[in-house]
Scaffold this motif. Structure first.
Motif, PDB file in Angstrom:
ATOM      1  N   PRO A 243       0.808  -1.223   0.000  1.00 34.93           N
ATOM      2  CA  PRO A 243       0.000   0.000   0.000  1.00 34.93           C
ATOM      3  C   PRO A 243       0.839   1.270   0.000  1.00 34.93           C
ATOM      4  O   PRO A 243       0.464   2.265  -0.635  1.00 34.93           O
ATOM      5  CB  PRO A 243      -0.813  -0.119   1.297  1.00 34.93           C
ATOM      6  N   LEU A 244       1.975   1.231   0.701  1.00 31.60           N
ATOM      7  CA  LEU A 244       2.823   2.423   0.732  1.00 31.60           C
ATOM      8  C   LEU A 244       3.366   2.738  -0.665  1.00 31.60           C
ATOM      9  O   LEU A 244       3.500   3.913  -1.037  1.00 31.60           O
ATOM     10  CB  LEU A 244       3.971   2.215   1.711  1.00 31.60           C
ATOM     11  N   LEU A 245       3.656   1.702  -1.442  1.00 25.21           N
ATOM     12  CA  LEU A 245       4.114   1.909  -2.812  1.00 25.21           C
ATOM     13  C   LEU A 245       3.059   2.646  -3.629  1.00 25.21           C
ATOM     14  O   LEU A 245       3.375   3.606  -4.362  1.00 25.21           O
ATOM     15  CB  LEU A 245       4.433   0.562  -3.458  1.00 25.21           C
ATOM     16  N   ILE A 246       1.804   2.238  -3.516  1.00 27.37           N
ATOM     17  CA  ILE A 246       0.734   2.864  -4.295  1.00 27.37           C
ATOM     18  C   ILE A 246       0.495   4.299  -3.831  1.00 27.37           C
ATOM     19  O   ILE A 246       0.271   5.209  -4.650  1.00 27.37           O
ATOM     20  CB  ILE A 246      -0.563   2.041  -4.191  1.00 27.37           C
ATOM     21  N   PHE A 345      -2.392   6.464   5.133  1.00 24.85           N
ATOM     22  CA  PHE A 345      -1.507   5.302   5.203  1.00 24.85           C
ATOM     23  C   PHE A 345      -2.027   4.267   6.188  1.00 24.85           C
ATOM     24  O   PHE A 345      -2.034   3.065   5.911  1.00 24.85           O
ATOM     25  CB  PHE A 345      -0.094   5.763   5.582  1.00 24.85           C
ATOM     26  N   ALA A 346      -2.471   4.696   7.365  1.00 25.35           N
ATOM     27  CA  ALA A 346      -2.950   3.758   8.377  1.00 25.35           C
ATOM     28  C   ALA A 346      -4.163   2.976   7.888  1.00 25.35           C
ATOM     29  O   ALA A 346      -4.334   1.798   8.231  1.00 25.35           O
ATOM     30  CB  ALA A 346      -3.282   4.498   9.670  1.00 25.35           C
ATOM     31  N   LEU A 377      -5.599   3.595  14.557  1.00 28.32           N
ATOM     32  CA  LEU A 377      -5.183   4.685  13.681  1.00 28.32           C
ATOM     33  C   LEU A 377      -6.091   4.817  12.462  1.00 28.32           C
ATOM     34  O   LEU A 377      -6.323   5.917  11.974  1.00 28.32           O
ATOM     35  CB  LEU A 377      -3.742   4.456  13.210  1.00 28.32           C
ATOM     36  N   ALA A 378      -6.599   3.693  11.975  1.00 28.21           N
ATOM     37  CA  ALA A 378      -7.400   3.710  10.754  1.00 28.21           C
ATOM     38  C   ALA A 378      -8.829   4.174  11.007  1.00 28.21           C
ATOM     39  O   ALA A 378      -9.404   4.918  10.210  1.00 28.21           O
ATOM     40  CB  ALA A 378      -7.414   2.322  10.115  1.00 28.21           C
ATOM     41  N   ARG A 379      -9.422   3.740  12.101  1.00 33.83           N
ATOM     42  CA  ARG A 379     -10.826   4.078  12.392  1.00 33.83           C
ATOM     43  C   ARG A 379     -10.979   4.339  13.885  1.00 33.83           C
ATOM     44  O   ARG A 379     -11.491   3.501  14.627  1.00 33.83           O
ATOM     45  CB  ARG A 379     -11.737   2.925  11.938  1.00 33.83           C
ATOM     46  N   PRO A 380     -10.514   5.494  14.372  1.00 35.12           N
ATOM     47  CA  PRO A 380     -10.573   5.784  15.809  1.00 35.12           C
ATOM     48  C   PRO A 380     -11.973   6.171  16.266  1.00 35.12           C
ATOM     49  O   PRO A 380     -12.238   7.311  16.664  1.00 35.12           O
ATOM     50  CB  PRO A 380      -9.577   6.937  15.971  1.00 35.12           C
ATOM     51  N   ARG A 381     -12.868   5.222  16.189  1.00 38.65           N
ATOM     52  CA  ARG A 381     -14.259   5.427  16.590  1.00 38.65           C
ATOM     53  C   ARG A 381     -14.635   4.300  17.535  1.00 38.65           C
ATOM     54  O   ARG A 381     -14.562   3.113  17.186  1.00 38.65           O
ATOM     55  CB  ARG A 381     -15.154   5.403  15.355  1.00 38.65           C
ATOM     56  N   SER A 459      -0.508  10.155   9.919  1.00 43.90           N
ATOM     57  CA  SER A 459       0.459   9.055   9.954  1.00 43.90           C
ATOM     58  C   SER A 459       1.189   8.908   8.626  1.00 43.90           C
ATOM     59  O   SER A 459       1.979   7.985   8.452  1.00 43.90           O
ATOM     60  CB  SER A 459      -0.247   7.733  10.295  1.00 43.90           C
ATOM     61  N   GLY A 460       0.953   9.844   7.695  1.00 46.81           N
ATOM     62  CA  GLY A 460       1.488   9.718   6.348  1.00 46.81           C
ATOM     63  C   GLY A 460       2.876  10.271   6.133  1.00 46.81           C
ATOM     64  O   GLY A 460       3.466  10.049   5.071  1.00 46.81           O
TER      65      GLY A 460
END
Length: 506
Positions: A243-246, A345-346, A377-381, A459-460
């Protein structure tokens, strides 16, 4: 007499960005805060005492880790040593004490170099995890009964893993500067506490959490080195390089990606090459074991095999898992390049690791540790996080009750096969639910709680706020381009007039 200071001599005051208060934006957090005096007020003085967010979260994480150790007490006293099913009925199983003798540490055998008696000829863990296990063995006294040694070995490992838990909590807090309290999602995660001392996964999780922190600070080389070490401890961390590559492709940040990739490869080689050259058979055991291992607990392949009485060979499971992963990676690539705003990114790191878990031929209960920091980090809910955690706790109980059923003979104490299959399905559906919410946030950025508070990609690192250079689909059209900056009120995607940043929505 002192005169008024001039503009040249007055030091500039640097103001930290407003800290996002979860009790203001999250109804579950606000409700939970009633136990501690209610939501944080507008005039609260943050960061003016010893009780900073990072210290609070770290202490809460250590407290929850200690409760997880207490939960293992029935096994520590007897369940690991007496009775075939006691460690399952009390849901306190751990690999650690069993492998002290089973992998030659009690006899002083050197991992990867000394062949083991029995079916497992060499240690089946990656090199850095083997080093971790060996260090704990050095700290374990060799006198006394074997039971005493195994108890002490588990306790030493638990202490070392507790340090890893603290590192994970601190790194999660610091990764999103304006959202330090999201670290409580990690610290209070029930599945985290229950599974922390089952195996040695926390070592890789801690290294990956530290790598994510370094990337968020723009330190690509440090990120790569830590990611390489994490991959030397467990197989899965290298997956986030995809994913970081994309993301770097879409943002044109090739130099940073090249630095990260080079650091990761170099660190992995430094750890692995000496063992590869001096003990090739022992080094290769982890990879042979992973390839040859049959369909096992927790996987979708197990449900298919049991429900329809289909024999699935290891090669068949490997091939299907590979095909599914390729398809998911293609879908994530398309999503990344066509989303109206570049994904965080997360978010993609969580999705790729979740995909690996969902398509794998085995799911051990401690694998949930891989996802907990990334999910925070991705969904802090809190609502979505707790729904997923409830599913994971159900699976944690389900697998031990199923093993209790299969090892208790005619007594059949525990959960039958159909019940365990339901527990597996609950785990799969819970993980899919959280993945679906993250994908929705990517496609509809205004639903992303991180971006709603005014951030882009905290986080990017070099990706945070970077313009796109390669986009496909509708996002590439001029009308989808972000408007140029201008003097006056700042307008951000998804923010509202009551957000902590005081920004209005589009």
């Amino acid at each position: 007499m002192c005169g008024m200071p001039s503009g040249e001599t007055t030091p500039a005051v640097e103001y930290e960005p407003d800290v996002v208060r979860p009790t203001k934006e999250d109804e579950v957090a606000a409700l939970g805060s009633e136990l501690f005096g209610g939501p944080l007020g507008r005039r609260a003085l943050l960061g003016t005492s010893w009780w900073t967010p990072v210290r609070v979260v770290a202490l809460v994480a250590l407290g929850m880790f200690a409760l997880g150790m207490v939960q293992k007490l029935p096994c520590y006293d007897s369940g690991w040593f007496f009775g075939a099913s006691s460690q399952y009925t009390h849901a306190c199983y751990s690999d650690i004490p069993h492998l002290y003798q089973g992998r030659g540490f009690a006899d002083g055998l050197v991992p990867y170099f000394d062949k083991l008696p029995g079916d497992m000829d060499y240690l089946e863990y990656p090199v850095l995890t083997g080093v971790f296990m060996e260090v704990a063995a050095w700290l374990t006294p060799g006198d006394g009964s074997m039971q005493h040694q195994e108890q002490f070995y588990w306790f030493v490992n638990a202490g070392m893993l507790m340090v890893c838990a603290a590192v994970i909590a601190v790194c999660t807090v610091r990764t999103h500067r304006r959202r330090p309290w999201d670290g409580l999602l990690v610290a209070l995660a029930p599945a985290f506490a229950l599974t922390a001392t089952i195996n040695w996964d926390l070592l890789a999780v801690a290294l990956l959490a530290a790598a994510m922190l370094m990337w968020s600070r723009g330190r690509a080389l440090a990120f790569g080195v830590l990611l390489g070490l994490a991959t030397a401890a467990k197989f899965y961390p290298f997956l986030i390089l995809g994913p970081l590559l994309i993301l770097c492709w879409r943002a044109g940040r090739w130099r940073a990606y090249g630095t990260a990739l080079g650091g990761a490869v170099a660190a992995w080689l430094v750890v692995n090459v000496p063992v590869l050259l001096l003990a090739p058979d022992g080094w290769a055991k982890f990879y042979r074991f992973s390839h040859d291992r049959g369909v096992d607990f927790g996987s979708i392949f197990l449900i298919v095999s049991q429900r329809w009485n289909i024999a699935i060979s290891p090669d068949t499971a490997n091939n299907w898992a590979m095909v599914l992963m390729v398809l998911i990676c293609a879908g994530l690539t398309a999503l990344t390049l066509t989303a109206p705003r570049r994904p965080r990114f997360a978010q993609l790191a969580f999705l790729i690791i979740a995909a690996f878990i969902l398509t794998n031929k085995v799911y051990s209960p401690q694998y949930v540790l891989w996802l907990v920091p990334l999910a925070a980090l991705a969904r802090p809910r809190w609502r979505d996080f707790l729904i997923w955690q409830a599913c994971e706790v159900a699976y944690f109980l389900g697998i031990w009750m199923y093993l209790a059923y299969t090892t208790s003979g005619d007594a059949h104490k525990g959960l039958p096969t159909e019940g365990y299959q339901l527990a597996v399905a609950v785990h799969l559906l819970g993980t899919l639910y959280l993945c679906a919410v993250v994908v929705r946030d990517i496609w509809l950025p205004e639903r992303d709680v991180v971006r709603r508070s005014g951030d882009d990609d905290p986080s990017g690192g070099v990706l945070d706020g970077a313009p796109d250079v390669f986009v496909l689909g509708p996002a590439a059209r001029p009308e989808y381009e972000e408007p140029a900056r201008f003097e006056g009120p700042v307008v951000e995607w998804g923010a509202d007039g009551t957000s902590p940043a005081g920004r209005s929505s589009l």
